[in-house]
Every structure is written in C-alpha cells, then in structure tokens.
Design a protein around this motif. Structure first.
Motif, PDB file in Angstrom:
ATOM      1  N   LEU A 143       9.778  15.499  -3.072  1.00 51.58           N
ATOM      2  CA  LEU A 143       9.159  14.422  -2.142  1.00 51.58           C
ATOM      3  C   LEU A 143       9.553  13.144  -2.607  1.00 51.58           C
ATOM      4  CD1 LEU A 143       7.240  13.498  -0.001  1.00 51.58           C
ATOM      5  CD2 LEU A 143       5.379  13.667  -1.727  1.00 51.58           C
ATOM      6  N   LYS A 144       9.705  12.866  -3.931  1.00 52.27           N
ATOM      7  CA  LYS A 144      10.067  11.763  -4.573  1.00 52.27           C
ATOM      8  C   LYS A 144      11.591  11.570  -4.240  1.00 52.27           C
ATOM      9  CE  LYS A 144      10.321   9.228  -8.901  1.00 52.27           C
ATOM     10  NZ  LYS A 144      10.086   9.412 -10.368  1.00 52.27           N
ATOM     11  N   ALA A 145      12.327  12.673  -4.170  1.00 59.52           N
ATOM     12  CA  ALA A 145      13.695  12.311  -3.997  1.00 59.52           C
ATOM     13  C   ALA A 145      14.162  12.195  -2.478  1.00 59.52           C
ATOM     14  CB  ALA A 145      14.547  13.513  -4.568  1.00 59.52           C
ATOM     15  N   PRO A 203       6.038   7.192  -5.869  1.00 62.29           N
ATOM     16  CA  PRO A 203       5.998   6.411  -4.774  1.00 62.29           C
ATOM     17  C   PRO A 203       5.064   6.721  -3.823  1.00 62.29           C
ATOM     18  CG  PRO A 203       7.908   7.716  -4.804  1.00 62.29           C
ATOM     19  CD  PRO A 203       7.347   7.807  -6.147  1.00 62.29           C
ATOM     20  N   TYR A 204       4.304   7.704  -3.832  1.00 67.00           N
ATOM     21  CA  TYR A 204       3.243   8.146  -2.693  1.00 67.00           C
ATOM     22  C   TYR A 204       2.021   8.536  -3.330  1.00 67.00           C
ATOM     23  CZ  TYR A 204       7.625   8.803  -0.373  1.00 67.00           C
ATOM     24  OH  TYR A 204       8.696   8.736   0.339  1.00 67.00           O
ATOM     25  N   ASN A 205       0.996   8.212  -2.622  1.00 71.28           N
ATOM     26  CA  ASN A 205      -0.487   8.878  -2.972  1.00 71.28           C
ATOM     27  C   ASN A 205      -0.307  10.332  -2.516  1.00 71.28           C
ATOM     28  OD1 ASN A 205      -1.707   6.581  -4.166  1.00 71.28           O
ATOM     29  ND2 ASN A 205      -2.273   5.830  -2.373  1.00 71.28           N
ATOM     30  N   ILE A 206      -0.805  11.109  -3.189  1.00 71.18           N
ATOM     31  CA  ILE A 206      -0.851  12.458  -2.925  1.00 71.18           C
ATOM     32  C   ILE A 206      -2.416  13.410  -2.636  1.00 71.18           C
ATOM     33  CG2 ILE A 206      -0.102  14.942  -3.491  1.00 71.18           C
ATOM     34  CD1 ILE A 206       2.170  13.194  -2.948  1.00 71.18           C
ATOM     35  N   GLU A 207      -2.183  13.791  -1.286  1.00 72.98           N
ATOM     36  CA  GLU A 207      -3.552  14.480  -1.206  1.00 72.98           C
ATOM     37  C   GLU A 207      -3.287  15.906  -0.977  1.00 72.98           C
ATOM     38  OE1 GLU A 207      -6.677  14.955   2.539  1.00 72.98           O
ATOM     39  OE2 GLU A 207      -5.788  12.873   2.429  1.00 72.98           O
ATOM     40  N   VAL A 245      -0.380  17.579 -10.420  1.00 74.37           N
ATOM     41  CA  VAL A 245      -0.587  16.298  -9.391  1.00 74.37           C
ATOM     42  C   VAL A 245      -1.215  15.092  -9.853  1.00 74.37           C
ATOM     43  CG1 VAL A 245      -1.581  15.380  -6.992  1.00 74.37           C
ATOM     44  CG2 VAL A 245      -0.583  17.798  -7.080  1.00 74.37           C
ATOM     45  N   ASP A 246      -2.406  15.286 -10.655  1.00 74.30           N
ATOM     46  CA  ASP A 246      -3.056  14.291 -11.342  1.00 74.30           C
ATOM     47  C   ASP A 246      -2.064  13.569 -12.274  1.00 74.30           C
ATOM     48  OD1 ASP A 246      -5.312  14.808  -9.675  1.00 74.30           O
ATOM     49  OD2 ASP A 246      -6.208  15.977 -11.345  1.00 74.30           O
ATOM     50  N   GLU A 266       0.846  -1.192  -0.020  1.00 74.60           N
ATOM     51  CA  GLU A 266      -0.104  -0.119  -0.114  1.00 74.60           C
ATOM     52  C   GLU A 266       1.060   1.167   0.025  1.00 74.60           C
ATOM     53  OE1 GLU A 266      -3.936   1.491   0.081  1.00 74.60           O
ATOM     54  OE2 GLU A 266      -3.046  -0.575   0.027  1.00 74.60           O
ATOM     55  N   LYS A 267       0.628   2.144  -0.963  1.00 79.61           N
ATOM     56  CA  LYS A 267       1.410   3.458  -1.078  1.00 79.61           C
ATOM     57  C   LYS A 267       1.069   4.356   0.075  1.00 79.61           C
ATOM     58  CE  LYS A 267       2.161   3.871  -5.989  1.00 79.61           C
ATOM     59  NZ  LYS A 267       1.918   4.709  -7.153  1.00 79.61           N
ATOM     60  N   GLN A 268       2.074   4.841   0.594  1.00 75.40           N
ATOM     61  CA  GLN A 268       2.027   5.819   1.685  1.00 75.40           C
ATOM     62  C   GLN A 268       1.342   7.198   1.328  1.00 75.40           C
ATOM     63  OE1 GLN A 268       5.541   7.055   3.754  1.00 75.40           O
ATOM     64  NE2 GLN A 268       4.399   8.723   4.924  1.00 75.40           N
ATOM     65  N   THR A 269       0.232   7.692   1.843  1.00 78.55           N
ATOM     66  CA  THR A 269      -0.519   8.922   1.355  1.00 78.55           C
ATOM     67  C   THR A 269       0.314  10.213   2.453  1.00 78.55           C
ATOM     68  OG1 THR A 269      -2.646   7.812   0.999  1.00 78.55           O
ATOM     69  CG2 THR A 269      -2.464  10.359   1.078  1.00 78.55           C
ATOM     70  N   VAL A 270       0.686  11.020   1.338  1.00 73.81           N
ATOM     71  CA  VAL A 270       1.238  12.361   1.650  1.00 73.81           C
ATOM     72  C   VAL A 270       0.710  13.378   1.428  1.00 73.81           C
ATOM     73  CG1 VAL A 270       3.387  13.708   1.735  1.00 73.81           C
ATOM     74  CG2 VAL A 270       3.578  11.158   1.597  1.00 73.81           C
ATOM     75  N   LYS A 271       0.502  14.255   2.477  1.00 76.21           N
ATOM     76  CA  LYS A 271      -0.371  15.760   2.114  1.00 76.21           C
ATOM     77  C   LYS A 271       0.524  16.869   1.601  1.00 76.21           C
ATOM     78  CE  LYS A 271      -3.945  14.748   5.442  1.00 76.21           C
ATOM     79  NZ  LYS A 271      -4.743  15.194   6.752  1.00 76.21           N
ATOM     80  N   ILE A 272       0.308  17.556   0.750  1.00 76.23           N
ATOM     81  CA  ILE A 272       0.902  18.766   0.263  1.00 76.23           C
ATOM     82  C   ILE A 272      -0.316  19.675   0.502  1.00 76.23           C
ATOM     83  CG2 ILE A 272       2.726  17.701  -0.934  1.00 76.23           C
ATOM     84  CD1 ILE A 272       1.205  18.280  -3.696  1.00 76.23           C
ATOM     85  N   GLY A 273       0.147  21.307   0.695  1.00 72.00           N
ATOM     86  CA  GLY A 273      -0.756  22.327   0.701  1.00 72.00           C
ATOM     87  C   GLY A 273      -0.810  23.236  -0.475  1.00 72.00           C
ATOM     88  N   PHE A 274      -1.997  23.740  -0.634  1.00 72.10           N
ATOM     89  CA  PHE A 274      -2.060  25.004  -1.640  1.00 72.10           C
ATOM     90  C   PHE A 274      -2.719  26.254  -1.141  1.00 72.10           C
ATOM     91  CE2 PHE A 274      -4.308  27.550  -4.538  1.00 72.10           C
ATOM     92  CZ  PHE A 274      -3.377  27.774  -5.837  1.00 72.10           C
ATOM     93  N   ILE A 275      -2.181  27.422  -1.326  1.00 79.77           N
ATOM     94  CA  ILE A 275      -3.176  28.439  -0.505  1.00 79.77           C
ATOM     95  C   ILE A 275      -2.915  29.602  -1.694  1.00 79.77           C
ATOM     96  CG2 ILE A 275      -3.550  30.093   1.363  1.00 79.77           C
ATOM     97  CD1 ILE A 275      -1.493  28.630   3.046  1.00 79.77           C
TER      98      ILE A 275
END
Lengths: 389, 306
Positions: free
Chosen positions: A321-323, A69-73, A59-60, A28-37
């Motif tokens: 993030l990937k690196a 390597p990660y799921n991105i939210e 992102v899509d 299962e890939k780890q989900t990582v969160k990134i932000g946008f404002i």
C-alpha cells in the motif's frame, strides 16, 4: 475614513501573511481499509483470534512509527471455519470498494471456497493459515499468495521424521473434509516415497466423539504409528481413546491442524510424546522473539501457531500500500512481484504465489505444550518415547 | 474375540448415554404426547452449569480436600438445577400450549432448545468454542485376560444402570409412578380418579431433565469436551432410540438406546469405511423401524402417541 479602512485592511493582510508564514498545518491523511478474515467464533476461534491480534499488532506498530502515509482501518470478518460463512465474509470484504487487500482464513475448505471471489473482484488475498495445496496451485490467479507452507511441504517433513525414528508402518485416521483427505493423501505419498507403508486409512467425521470402533480396527492392524489427518478437537479424542484402547506404544502424529495448546488441555497427560508436523517456531529468530514480546505486552489470548504468519501478512499489505497507493490492481502486482522480510524469514513467492519455506518445524508435546523437537527433553534424552525401545 | 468384547463394552457405554436421553424423551411422549426437542440441549446445559460450579469449588480448594465426595454432590446439584429447568419449561412453555395442536408445542420445544444454545454462546465466556470438560470420572484401566475396561466407562455404565433401575422402581412401585402410568394411558380418567395431573407432569419433566443433565455430564466427562451445539446430536440420538424402542414406552426407550448404541459401534467396526457413516446407519435403522414397525420394538399404539 478611507485611510482608516485602508489601515484595517493592511493590518488584516499583515496578520494573515504572518499566520501564513507559520508552520503548515499537516494535511489530513487518507484512511485506507484493509480486510482480515478468520475463524473468530466456533471451534477454531482461538487460532483466529490469535491471528487477528497479530494482524492488528503489525498495523498498530506501523501506524505508531508516525511516517506511514495512510491511516489504516482494518475490517474484520468471521468465517467461523465454515465455507458458506467464509464465502459471505469474503464477498463482503472483496466487494467493498474501500478495502484494498485482505489476509484470510485458517481452514482450507474455506480458502478453497473463497479464492475465486477475491479473483473475481481483483483483490490481493494473502493466506495466513490454510495449507491445502490447490488453493494456490489449483488455479492461475495472481490475487492469492500464501505465506504459510503447503500441506505437501508439511507432510514431507512428517514423513522425514517418521523415517528418522524408524516408524514406517502407519494407520491414518482422517476426517472426511477436503483438509483431512488431502493431508491423508500427501502423508501417504511422502511416507511411501521413503519406503514406509500405510496399513489402512480410516475416515471419521468432524464432530464425531466416539472412536472405539476405529481404534479397535487400528489395534488389529498393529501399526507402529497413528497419523491423525484433521484438526485439534477430534485429534484429541482419537489420542485419548487410543490410549484407553491400549495403543500406548504407538507413535502419534498430526498435521499443523492440531498445533494448538488446546490439544494438550484436552488430552492432558496422554498428550505427552505426541508429534505435530507444524509451522514456524517463533522462538528460533530474533524477529520472532521480538514479535512474541510485543504481542504478549498487548494481548492475553495466545497468538497460536498462525500469529506470525498473520503478522507478516499485515506487513506485506502495508508495504504494498505504501509503495503503490490504494490501488487494488497495483497492490496485487506489487505483492506478487516482490520479496519481503518477515518474522518468519525471507518471504519469496514461486510463480504461483507460494512462499518458499515458511519455517516448517517438528514439534513434540512436552508437559502439554508443543515444543520444537530439537529443543525438547526427548531430543536431549531426558525423556524417552514408549515406542522407542 | 478380544476385539468383539472391547467393542461390546464401547457399545454399552454409548448405549448408556443414549438410554439416559431416550428415557426422558419417551416419558414426555408418554404423559403429554410431546416430542420435546429441547431435551438434547438440556443435556448440554448440564455441562455448562457444572463447569463454573466445578471451577469455583476448585478455586476454593474444596476439591483437593474431598474430591471423592464433592464430585457426586456437584453432579446431583446440577441434576437438580436441570430438573428445575425442566419444571420451568413445563410451567412457562408447555402448560400454556397444552390445548394447542401438538405441532405448535413441538415447535415451541425446538425454540426452547435454540434459546439454550444461544444463551450459552452469549453468557458463557467463549461460549461459541468447545470447552475442555473437567475430568470427573475415575481414570485408569482394569485389565482382565487381555481385555481393557476403563474405570470411566464402567462408572458411566454402572451409573446409567442404577438410574434406570431406580426409575423403573419409581414407575412400577410408587404412587407417583402409578400416577404417571395412569396419566400416560388416559389423563381424563386419571383426573376423575383424583390424580393430580399437573403434579405428575411436572415430576416427569423434573426427572427427564435431571437425567438429561446427568447424560450431558457423563458425555462431557468421558470425551473430555463439551460444545454449545452438542445437544442437537444427543437429542436426535435420544429421540431415535425412543422411536426404535417405541415412543412412550419406558422399557422400549432402554431397548432402543441399547440397540442404537450397538448399531453405531458395530456398524462402524465391521462395515468397510463404516466409521464415517455411523450416523447414517443409525438413521437407516430409525427409518426402517418407521416403515416396517412404526410402533417400535415394544410400543403398541404409536399413532395415538405422536
């Protein structure tokens, strides 16, 4: 009986081993969160929504490639172009231990208010829209970087074109925000460096509707050009009312803050021949054209002038993030220590985290749209400016 | 001299808009001692009612056929709608609270304004954002001896003057106007004399709100833009004009509106850096009147009205 039990156990072991020999279940890939404002509501929401969509598009695309390597939210927050709201949004994003980096803001006053917050929490902050110089150069933080050019670079371009057209006597009408006053000062410095003159700078407030008194003063000064240092809504009012006041043969120019199609929608025919010292021309590179096609296939809202910068901001965060993995401090160091290839071209930071070029472009309004000056009918001689006698 | 006359016309334009708002304010104060702080938002409601109607008419192709006739019809329709809103506000909000302290009623009117603003944000597509307002007014410039008069400015000034004269006629020469003046002076005695108080107050709310709708439309049409929160500023300016002229006094509202418009425009023009402080000058004038002449220019019994 014992034989039967042994037989069953052996059968189970054989079946289990056979199952084990099958294709491995993907971890299962780890989900990582990134932000946008950005300004997702209020007067500048069109710009904010265009940038948000562009950010999500990148992102899509990365996730759709399948090998990330990660799921991105993505966590979206609205700053409503308001410093107080921006500070609340920035605190929410920066203090969230699950969010590793963020792309932020269109309005410089909001960026000035939040840069300390991201520094305090040690989170990478990529500015996709704010152009006030001090956001990057006013501190020695390593968390903030900026993909978009500074207002200073933009005003150099504005003054260069003014000189090219021989328009050297200017009146500046500026809004009294940090953004407006900074643009005023930088345009003044840039035009005076080239031998031009600012006859007067007149302050107005954001939200002001009536500029009759201001424009009567402008008329008395009889400038060759009016530079509006502010954003779209008031710029549109100044332009409409300046034409009504008879200032029809005066060059009108503004900073990237007026580079929105809304300007043409409000001003209509009077927008014709106005200038905007703006940001990257997305149609000037193959990567930019591909971005436009991908964006338009997915969204109906325009990406506005900052879409490509938001798109590249997402690319930088995902690359980092990937690196180095979901480690905030490592992401900060990776972003500042590397160069990136984006739709706006090569992204290379100076020692403060400011991108070198970022695709500055001079636009002219033609049929209520901002068109790169060199591609316009004005440059080709099909149309002429009223002040070009 | 030219500049002075250009500024004079600009000041008249701003004054016209403020007067249309101020008249409504002062009428509410006159008949029920209410400073209705949702009045500015009613102006904005007018713009947001007009835009979908205008869009529908455009899509149906009606405007291309007879824009000259249809635009006034649409404006009158919106004035009727905002007038109905005014009647609704009275029935639902004001009437049940008439016996309550005026402070409660004032707060209720603030809440009504908030309801309008939030309703626009929620219901209208992209309601939080500034909306490009249709060009309803005649375009072009009338140039006389170097002076430039926009047809749109002249139309707004003309329409405002017509509205004020008509309203003055209603108040001074009709039975309903007599009833309004009587209720304004003493509602108890008016009732004893056979005046239908409720009908009079509802009429005031309809007229005031319809004029607010018109003010909003003219404001949007001239500046080319409208916003959900524009009403706060318009309302405060209208209220200030009413205070300067004398709360509750019809002629006072006109004088106050004109004076406020002229203060704003001329202060911005002739005081260094005045433009960025033009609102400050307006409110300084209001403060000065509240201190030195609280009854306003034409008002007499301010302490009984507020």
């Amino acid at each position: 009986m014992v034989k039967k039990i042994l037989l069953v156990l052996i059968t189970i072991l054989i079946v289990a081993s056979l199952v084990g020999c099958g294709p491995a279940k993907p971890a299962e890939k780890q989900t990582v969160k990134i932000g946008f404002i950005g300004p997702l509501s209020g007067g500048n929401a069109a710009v904010g929504i265009g940038a948000k969509n562009s950010f999500q598009l990148k992102v899509d695309e990365v996730l759709a490639a399948g090998d990330y390597p990660y799921n991105i939210e993505v966590v979206y927050e609205d700053d409503a172009s308001d410093p107080a709201t921006g500070v609340a949004a920035a605190t929410k994003i920066a203090s969230d231990p699950d969010i590793v980096a963020a792309a932020t803001h269109w309005n410089s006053p909001v960026g000035l208010a939040t840069v300390d917050i991201f520094h305090k929490y040690g989170m990478a902050q990529i500015f996709w829209g704010t152009i006030h110089r001090d956001i990057i150069y006013g501190n020695d933080y390593k968390e903030p970087v900026r993909v978009i050019p500074t207002s200073e670079q933009s005003m150099e371009l504005a003054a260069e074109y003014a000189k090219k057209f021989g328009i050297m006597d200017w009146v500046i009408v500026n809004d009294t925000t940090d953004y407006g006053t900074k643009i005023r000062d930088e345009f003044t410095a840039a035009i005076e460096k080239r031998g031009g003159k600012i006859l007067e700078a007149i302050g107005v407030t954001v939200g002001q509707q009536d500029f009759a008194a201001v424009l009567s003063r402008v008329g008395e000064l009889d400038p060759q050009g009016i530079f509006y240092a502010g954003v779209t809504t008031e710029a549109a009012g100044v332009r409409i009312q300046s034409m009504k006041a008879g200032l029809t043969d005066v060059m009108f120019m503004g900073p990237p803050g007026i580079q929105s199609d809304t300007f043409g929608e409000i001003v209509l025919g009077d927008a014709e021949g106005t200038f905007c010292s703006g940001t990257f021309d997305v149609n000037s590179t193959p990567e930019g054209i591909a971005f436009v096609e991908a964006y338009n296939a997915k969204y109906t809202d325009p990406f506005e002038q900052n879409g490509p910068y938001a798109y590249d901001s997402a690319a930088i965060i995902l690359d980092a993030l990937k690196a180095v993995g979901p480690d905030k401090a490592k992401i900060v160091d990776y972003i500042l220590g590397n160069t990136f290839k984006g739709v706006i071209g090569d992204i290379q930071w100076d020692e403060y985290g400011q991108n070198g070029v970022g695709g500055l472009t001079m636009y002219v309004n033609q049929d209520q749209k901002w068109v790169k000056y060199e591609d316009s009918e004005y440059a080709s001689g099909v149309r002429t400016f009223p002040w070009d006698k | 001299m030219n500049t002075f006359f250009q500024l004079f016309i600009s000041a008249l334009l701003v004054s016209s808009l403020y007067t249309l708002v101020a008249v409504g304010f002062t009428m509410y104060v006159g008949v029920i001692n209410l400073a209705n702080f949702s009045h500015g938002d009613t102006c904005v409601m007018g713009t947001f009612l007009l835009m979908p109607i205008f869009l529908f008419a455009t899509k149906m192709g009606w405007l291309s056929a007879g824009a000259g006739l249809l635009i006034p019809v649409i404006i009158i329709l919106v004035m009727l709608l905002t007038g109905l809103w005014g009647a609704g506000i009275y029935k639902i909000l004001v009437k049940p609270l008439l016996v309550a302290p005026r402070l409660i009623l004032l707060l209720a009117s603030v809440a009504a304004g908030q309801v309008i603003r939030e309703a626009i944000r929620v219901i209208y597509p992209n309601g939080s954002n500034p909306q490009v307002f249709p060009k309803l007014l005649p375009s072009g410039i009338l140039e006389i001896s170097g002076l430039r008069f926009g047809y749109d400015s002249l139309t707004i000034i003309f329409l405002s003057v017509i509205c004020i004269i008509s309203l003055n006629f209603i108040i001074k020469r009709t039975k309903m106007g007599l009833a309004m003046r009587a209720v304004s002076q003493n509602s108890d005695v008016s009732q004893m004399m056979g005046i239908n108080i409720e009908k009079t107050i509802i009429t005031v709310f309809i007229i005031g709100s319809a004029l607010a709708g018109l003010a909003g439309i003219l404001n949007g049409a001239f500046y080319g833009i409208t916003k959900f929160n524009l009403g706060s500023n318009l309302g405060i300016k209208g209220f200030s004009a009413a205070v300067i002229g004398g709360l509750g006094d019809f002629q006072g509202a006109i004088v106050g509106g004109v004076l406020l418009g002229f203060i704003e425009v001329f202060a911005a023009a002739y005081i260094p850096n005045g433009s960025q402080y033009q609102d400050v000058f307006s409110f300084l004038a209001v403060i000065a009147f509240l201190i030195f002449r609280p009854s306003g220019i034409l008002g007499e019994k301010i302490f009984e009205k507020v």
